[in-house]
Design an enzyme around this catalytic site. Sequence first.
Site, PDB file in Angstrom:
ATOM      1  N   ASN A   9       0.872  -1.268  -0.078  1.00  0.00           N
ATOM      2  CA  ASN A   9      -0.062   0.015  -0.084  1.00  0.00           C
ATOM      3  C   ASN A   9       0.755   1.213   0.031  1.00  0.00           C
ATOM      4  O   ASN A   9       1.381   1.462   0.906  1.00  0.00           O
ATOM      5  CB  ASN A   9      -0.895  -0.046   1.162  1.00  0.00           C
ATOM      6  CG  ASN A   9      -1.608   1.293   1.387  1.00  0.00           C
ATOM      7  OD1 ASN A   9      -1.941   2.040   0.623  1.00  0.00           O
ATOM      8  ND2 ASN A   9      -2.301   1.365   2.519  1.00  0.00           N
ATOM      9  N   TRP A  10       0.877   1.941  -1.149  1.00  0.00           N
ATOM     10  CA  TRP A  10       1.882   2.779  -1.217  1.00  0.00           C
ATOM     11  C   TRP A  10       1.392   4.194  -0.611  1.00  0.00           C
ATOM     12  O   TRP A  10       2.126   5.167  -0.825  1.00  0.00           O
ATOM     13  CB  TRP A  10       2.267   3.106  -2.712  1.00  0.00           C
ATOM     14  CG  TRP A  10       3.160   1.901  -3.275  1.00  0.00           C
ATOM     15  CD1 TRP A  10       3.716   1.129  -2.520  1.00  0.00           C
ATOM     16  CD2 TRP A  10       3.515   1.817  -4.464  1.00  0.00           C
ATOM     17  NE1 TRP A  10       4.360   0.227  -3.307  1.00  0.00           N
ATOM     18  CE2 TRP A  10       4.460   0.676  -4.545  1.00  0.00           C
ATOM     19  CE3 TRP A  10       3.285   2.400  -5.891  1.00  0.00           C
ATOM     20  CZ2 TRP A  10       4.905   0.062  -5.773  1.00  0.00           C
ATOM     21  CZ3 TRP A  10       4.079   1.954  -6.976  1.00  0.00           C
ATOM     22  CH2 TRP A  10       4.800   0.773  -6.986  1.00  0.00           C
ATOM     23  N   LYS A  11       0.214   4.207  -0.203  1.00  0.00           N
ATOM     24  CA  LYS A  11      -0.322   5.495   0.261  1.00  0.00           C
ATOM     25  C   LYS A  11      -0.146   6.614  -0.645  1.00  0.00           C
ATOM     26  O   LYS A  11      -0.037   6.412  -1.700  1.00  0.00           O
ATOM     27  CB  LYS A  11       0.349   5.644   1.728  1.00  0.00           C
ATOM     28  CG  LYS A  11       0.003   4.515   2.462  1.00  0.00           C
ATOM     29  CD  LYS A  11       0.295   4.875   3.936  1.00  0.00           C
ATOM     30  CE  LYS A  11       0.069   3.328   4.760  1.00  0.00           C
ATOM     31  NZ  LYS A  11      -0.105   3.423   6.082  1.00  0.00           N
ATOM     32  N   HIS A  94      -9.579   1.110   5.025  1.00  0.00           N
ATOM     33  CA  HIS A  94      -8.298   1.572   5.459  1.00  0.00           C
ATOM     34  C   HIS A  94      -8.584   2.517   6.661  1.00  0.00           C
ATOM     35  O   HIS A  94      -9.382   3.395   6.713  1.00  0.00           O
ATOM     36  CB  HIS A  94      -7.161   1.635   4.783  1.00  0.00           C
ATOM     37  CG  HIS A  94      -5.707   1.808   5.206  1.00  0.00           C
ATOM     38  ND1 HIS A  94      -5.476   2.952   5.941  1.00  0.00           N
ATOM     39  CD2 HIS A  94      -4.761   0.938   4.835  1.00  0.00           C
ATOM     40  CE1 HIS A  94      -3.959   2.620   6.426  1.00  0.00           C
ATOM     41  NE2 HIS A  94      -3.787   1.452   5.842  1.00  0.00           N
ATOM     42  N   GLU A  96      -6.731   4.729   7.823  1.00  0.00           N
ATOM     43  CA  GLU A  96      -6.600   6.070   7.663  1.00  0.00           C
ATOM     44  C   GLU A  96      -7.863   6.506   6.799  1.00  0.00           C
ATOM     45  O   GLU A  96      -8.268   7.859   6.828  1.00  0.00           O
ATOM     46  CB  GLU A  96      -5.374   6.400   6.632  1.00  0.00           C
ATOM     47  CG  GLU A  96      -4.056   6.252   7.530  1.00  0.00           C
ATOM     48  CD  GLU A  96      -3.057   5.542   6.721  1.00  0.00           C
ATOM     49  OE1 GLU A  96      -2.765   5.622   5.758  1.00  0.00           O
ATOM     50  OE2 GLU A  96      -1.865   5.107   7.530  1.00  0.00           O
ATOM     51  N   GLU A 166      -5.584  -4.841  10.368  1.00  0.00           N
ATOM     52  CA  GLU A 166      -4.386  -3.693  10.839  1.00  0.00           C
ATOM     53  C   GLU A 166      -4.650  -3.067  11.823  1.00  0.00           C
ATOM     54  O   GLU A 166      -5.475  -2.048  11.801  1.00  0.00           O
ATOM     55  CB  GLU A 166      -4.584  -2.769   9.606  1.00  0.00           C
ATOM     56  CG  GLU A 166      -4.021  -3.554   8.373  1.00  0.00           C
ATOM     57  CD  GLU A 166      -3.442  -2.491   7.325  1.00  0.00           C
ATOM     58  OE1 GLU A 166      -2.347  -2.599   7.024  1.00  0.00           O
ATOM     59  OE2 GLU A 166      -4.061  -1.454   7.157  1.00  0.00           O
ATOM     60  N   GLY A 172       2.370   2.409  10.666  1.00  0.00           N
ATOM     61  CA  GLY A 172       3.257   3.430  10.381  1.00  0.00           C
ATOM     62  C   GLY A 172       4.104   4.099  11.695  1.00  0.00           C
ATOM     63  O   GLY A 172       4.547   4.890  11.701  1.00  0.00           O
ATOM     64  N   SER A 212       3.024  -2.135  10.215  1.00  0.00           N
ATOM     65  CA  SER A 212       4.490  -2.237  10.495  1.00  0.00           C
ATOM     66  C   SER A 212       5.599  -3.433  10.181  1.00  0.00           C
ATOM     67  O   SER A 212       6.334  -3.840  10.892  1.00  0.00           O
ATOM     68  CB  SER A 212       5.154  -1.643  11.886  1.00  0.00           C
ATOM     69  OG  SER A 212       4.710  -0.242  12.082  1.00  0.00           O
ATOM     70  N   GLY A 233       3.012  -1.138   4.127  1.00  0.00           N
ATOM     71  CA  GLY A 233       3.034   0.384   3.885  1.00  0.00           C
ATOM     72  C   GLY A 233       4.435   0.656   3.536  1.00  0.00           C
ATOM     73  O   GLY A 233       5.043   0.304   2.437  1.00  0.00           O
ATOM     74  N   GLY A 234       4.954   1.143   4.569  1.00  0.00           N
ATOM     75  CA  GLY A 234       6.372   1.688   4.551  1.00  0.00           C
ATOM     76  C   GLY A 234       7.454   0.733   3.847  1.00  0.00           C
ATOM     77  O   GLY A 234       8.237   1.246   2.954  1.00  0.00           O
TER      78      GLY A 234
HETATM   79  P1  PGA Z   1       2.720   0.424   7.635  1.00  0.00           P
HETATM   80  O1  PGA Z   1       1.419   0.523   6.940  1.00  0.00           O
HETATM   81  O2  PGA Z   1       3.242  -1.069   7.011  1.00  0.00           O
HETATM   82  O3  PGA Z   1       3.748   1.428   7.028  1.00  0.00           O
HETATM   83  O4  PGA Z   1       2.591   0.223   8.909  1.00  0.00           O
HETATM   84  C1  PGA Z   1       0.495  -0.506   6.688  1.00  0.00           C
HETATM   85  C2  PGA Z   1      -0.947  -0.042   6.153  1.00  0.00           C
HETATM   86  O5  PGA Z   1      -1.388   0.962   6.359  1.00  0.00           O
HETATM   87  O6  PGA Z   1      -1.204  -0.829   5.163  1.00  0.00           O
END
Ligand code: PGA
Length: 255
Positions: A9-11, A94, A96, A166, A172, A212, A233-234
């Site tokens: 997930n590149w956000k 998600h 966010e 999640e 994050g 994470s 994500g990251g």
């Molecule tokens: P993260 O994000 O790996 O940076 O914690 C995961 C996500 O939001 O899907």
Amino acid sequence: MRKPIIAGNWKMYKTVEESVAFVQALAPQLADVTTIDCVVAPSFVALYSVAQAVQGTVLQVASQQMHWADEGAYTSQIAPTMLRGIASYAIIGHSECRAYLNETDEMVNKKARKALASGITPIIAVGESLEQRRSGVADSFVANQVRLAYDGISADQVAQTVLAYEPIWAIGTGENATGEIANDMIGGTIRGTLRELYGDAADNVRIQYGGSVKPENMAEYMRYPDIDGALVGGASLKVDAFVALIRIAQQAKGL
Ligand code: PGA
């Protein structure tokens, strides 16, 4: 057996050029991977170019969002019809989007049902906050999110959905959930809830862990048979780390 799925997930990261260059570098390194679904979720502006760039490779494309209407006066939104031929998956719910875009359980449900009707696999994200975990309601909160998300989805359709557990406190933050917590929630709470709703068909639903995830902790999750991959994500923003996540999953799952 459920085919693991690892999705990046590149956000709100990477320009169109950076996104295309990334998949061009990644795809050859994963050319042999047929036993894991390898998915990238670029920003909307990059979706089309990335979809073109991954044609003929093992990489698949996810949208980070999707509206429930085929078209309409919904400024800024993306219709499922627009994703056809571009994205095979859509991330829905998600945390966010729930937090910053006020995506409710009802909206998550409408989007998940619409995705299924449109031939797009929804990756439905659920997860509790730190407060909820500390006050002992993580189980019931997440079980309820699952029930609401799957309202009206039939046992025949359920295998076409993916869930991502999640925990919000792990996204994050660098503070990942332990493998044990992830497995309790995924194998116990979430699959248990699906079993109540769908009986044995619950065993066909792929459930990812997210929060994470990185090469250093990937094996800790993948060793549990109930954890069918990761939403990352990251660590998905770097080619080497992405490749490492896939290799670790292959090894842990014996694929
Ligand atoms: P993260 O994000 O790996 O940076 O914690 C995961 C996500 O939001 O899907």
